[in-house]
Design an enzyme around this catalytic site. Structure first.
Site, PDB file in Angstrom:
ATOM      1  N   GLY A 206       0.811  -1.202  -0.028  1.00  0.00           N
ATOM      2  CA  GLY A 206      -0.107   0.054   0.155  1.00  0.00           C
ATOM      3  C   GLY A 206       0.819   1.321  -0.140  1.00  0.00           C
ATOM      4  O   GLY A 206       2.004   1.179  -0.390  1.00  0.00           O
ATOM      5  N   GLN A 207       0.198   2.288   0.361  1.00  0.00           N
ATOM      6  CA  GLN A 207       1.041   3.718   0.478  1.00  0.00           C
ATOM      7  C   GLN A 207       2.094   3.615   1.101  1.00  0.00           C
ATOM      8  O   GLN A 207       3.275   4.411   0.904  1.00  0.00           O
ATOM      9  CB  GLN A 207       0.128   4.591   0.770  1.00  0.00           C
ATOM     10  CG  GLN A 207       0.742   6.346   0.715  1.00  0.00           C
ATOM     11  CD  GLN A 207      -0.192   7.313   1.249  1.00  0.00           C
ATOM     12  OE1 GLN A 207      -1.269   7.072   1.776  1.00  0.00           O
ATOM     13  NE2 GLN A 207       0.051   8.503   0.911  1.00  0.00           N
TER      14      GLN A 207
ATOM     15  N   ILE B  63      -1.112  -9.595  -0.534  1.00  0.00           N
ATOM     16  CA  ILE B  63      -2.044 -10.669  -1.242  1.00  0.00           C
ATOM     17  C   ILE B  63      -1.611 -10.330  -2.909  1.00  0.00           C
ATOM     18  O   ILE B  63      -2.141 -11.173  -3.620  1.00  0.00           O
ATOM     19  CB  ILE B  63      -3.332 -10.665  -0.979  1.00  0.00           C
ATOM     20  CG1 ILE B  63      -4.102  -9.358  -1.171  1.00  0.00           C
ATOM     21  CG2 ILE B  63      -3.387 -11.178   0.242  1.00  0.00           C
ATOM     22  CD1 ILE B  63      -5.732  -9.407  -1.039  1.00  0.00           C
TER      23      ILE B  63
ATOM     24  N   ASP C  12      -2.121 -13.534   3.663  1.00  0.00           N
ATOM     25  CA  ASP C  12      -3.580 -13.165   3.595  1.00  0.00           C
ATOM     26  C   ASP C  12      -4.086 -13.063   5.145  1.00  0.00           C
ATOM     27  O   ASP C  12      -3.995 -14.046   5.545  1.00  0.00           O
ATOM     28  CB  ASP C  12      -4.353 -14.325   2.597  1.00  0.00           C
ATOM     29  CG  ASP C  12      -5.789 -13.705   2.704  1.00  0.00           C
ATOM     30  OD1 ASP C  12      -6.509 -14.587   1.847  1.00  0.00           O
ATOM     31  OD2 ASP C  12      -6.109 -12.850   3.510  1.00  0.00           O
ATOM     32  N   ILE C  13      -4.355 -11.995   5.399  1.00  0.00           N
ATOM     33  CA  ILE C  13      -4.555 -12.097   6.930  1.00  0.00           C
ATOM     34  C   ILE C  13      -5.595 -12.698   7.184  1.00  0.00           C
ATOM     35  O   ILE C  13      -6.180 -12.860   8.558  1.00  0.00           O
ATOM     36  CB  ILE C  13      -4.554 -10.441   7.434  1.00  0.00           C
ATOM     37  CG1 ILE C  13      -5.631  -9.735   6.836  1.00  0.00           C
ATOM     38  CG2 ILE C  13      -3.356  -9.871   7.350  1.00  0.00           C
ATOM     39  CD1 ILE C  13      -6.089  -8.379   7.448  1.00  0.00           C
TER      40      ILE C  13
ATOM     41  N   TYR D 245     -14.842   2.022   7.770  1.00  0.00           N
ATOM     42  CA  TYR D 245     -13.256   2.225   8.123  1.00  0.00           C
ATOM     43  C   TYR D 245     -12.957   2.704   9.482  1.00  0.00           C
ATOM     44  O   TYR D 245     -12.384   2.142  10.273  1.00  0.00           O
ATOM     45  CB  TYR D 245     -12.567   3.057   7.230  1.00  0.00           C
ATOM     46  CG  TYR D 245     -11.370   3.576   7.069  1.00  0.00           C
ATOM     47  CD1 TYR D 245     -11.034   4.919   7.386  1.00  0.00           C
ATOM     48  CD2 TYR D 245     -10.119   2.749   7.077  1.00  0.00           C
ATOM     49  CE1 TYR D 245      -9.586   5.538   7.558  1.00  0.00           C
ATOM     50  CE2 TYR D 245      -8.760   3.219   7.292  1.00  0.00           C
ATOM     51  CZ  TYR D 245      -8.636   4.641   7.466  1.00  0.00           C
ATOM     52  OH  TYR D 245      -7.547   4.970   7.658  1.00  0.00           O
TER      53      TYR D 245
ATOM     54  N   LYS E 290     -11.617   0.880  13.102  1.00  0.00           N
ATOM     55  CA  LYS E 290     -10.404   1.264  13.726  1.00  0.00           C
ATOM     56  C   LYS E 290     -10.485   1.879  15.115  1.00  0.00           C
ATOM     57  O   LYS E 290      -9.668   1.426  15.905  1.00  0.00           O
ATOM     58  CB  LYS E 290      -9.855   2.684  12.695  1.00  0.00           C
ATOM     59  CG  LYS E 290      -9.035   2.171  11.462  1.00  0.00           C
ATOM     60  CD  LYS E 290      -7.928   1.390  11.757  1.00  0.00           C
ATOM     61  CE  LYS E 290      -7.261   0.981  10.457  1.00  0.00           C
ATOM     62  NZ  LYS E 290      -6.062   0.350  10.334  1.00  0.00           N
TER      63      LYS E 290
END
Ligand code: VAH
Length: 317
Positions: A9-10, A33, A50-51, A139, A143
């Site tokens: 990711g970023q 993944i 893969d979580i 999201y 979190k």
């Protein structure tokens, strides 16, 4: 040995670079993944993980003698609203797998939280570490759940859980992951490419933001902080807050002809309007000496120089 999930990711590639400099290349394993680029694949250890596959994750932790885990896998704000079932699976069920494996194997666990963990009933200007958290995105809900579960596993099982609430992260050499703050990355690429940018948030939308180098350094610092320095499990970290029009004004100091126009993305605007405008990070500054390096002028100079040089190289080739 460190495992970074969601490593493509970023933030993951940049974090791997920083941690490999610190701990040695072979001691930091990137995982995701998706297939890594050739460059990433040859920059250091990469494995599929893969979580959502508990057995796969356990095998990786045992076979590689992992001691620290940085859990970057998640669907961010806007992409999560477009696929709530997947966001719930990855951000909540995936998190449960991570917590169980971390507790079972005594890992030091870092999970990022976000300005998105607050909602319209939270104080917004500034937003302290401890206050009402009723976010309006899957999201944000996931979190807050991660923060609460991490804190519970810490008190119940002694899990060494550490968490930072990130502002919107601005990076030059990586793309953001489909969030609400993504405009603040795209604007630099368009400013260099065409001198124009169409912003999907209102001109006066104020959001906490941070340059990626500050974010990654904060992550390493909290991971290395002596446990007795941490009075909390989850900390806000702050650098700057700006609006699209303030960012455009700062860009015009270097690119005088730069033009910004506005074309609202209703979903992202509603999310942004429910988020903090300014972050209070006094606990991080007092407990473990957090301080940011990049303010808005440094951010703009760094981003334009990096992207500008990249595009000159591309044109030359
Ligand atoms: C998003 N960039 O916009 C992410 C981040 C704080 C923002 O979580 O969803």
């Amino acid at each position: 040995k460190v495992l970074i999930t969601g490593g493509l990711g970023q933030l993951g590639v940049g974090l791997a670079k920083l941690l490999r400099k610190r701990f040695g290349n072979s001691n930091v394993i990137l995982s995701d993944i998706r297939k890594p680029s050739t460059q990433v694949f040859h920059s250091g250890p990469f494995i599929y993980s893969d979580i959502l596959d508990y057995k796969n994750l356990r095998e990786i932790v045992v076979n590689n003698r992992i001691t620290w885990l940085v859990h970057y896998s998640a669907l961010l704000s806007a992409v999560g609203e477009a696929n709530v079932p997947l966001a719930r699976a990855v951000n909540i069920t995936g998190l449960h797998n991570i917590l169980d494996i971390a507790a079972e194997h005594g890992l030091r666990l870092f999970v990022p939280s976000t300005i998105g963990a607050f909602g319209p009933t939270s104080p917004r200007n500034p937003t302290p570490d401890l206050c009402i958290q009723r976010p309006r995105t899957i999201y944000g809900v996931s979190k807050v759940h991660a923060e609460l579960m991490g804190e519970y596993y810490h008190h119940r099982y002694g899990l060494d859980f550490r968490c930072l609430r990130y502002p919107g992260i601005i990076s030059a050499d990586s793309q953001p992951g489909g969030g609400t703050t993504d405009y603040a990355v795209a604007i630099f690429h368009d400013a260099i490419k065409s001198g124009k940018f169409e912003c999907n948030l209102k001109p006066d939308t104020r959001l906490p933001m941070m340059y990626i180098d500050d974010c990654l350094r904060a992550t390493l610092e909290i991971m290395e902080a002596p446990a007795d320095q941490l009075s909390m499990r989850t900390y806000n970290i702050n650098a700057m807050s700006f609006t699209p029009e303030e960012l455009a004004t700062e860009i015009r100091k270097q690119l005088p002809d730069f033009e910004i126009s506005y074309n609202l993305d209703q979903v992202r605007q509603a999310i942004a309007d429910s988020w903090p405008m300014n972050f209070d990070d006094n606990n991080a500054r007092n407990d473990w000496g957090w301080k940011h390096d990049y303010d808005l002028p440094e951010l703009v100079t760094t981003m334009l120089n990096y992207i500008g040089s990249e595009s000159r190289i591309a044109r030359a080739n």
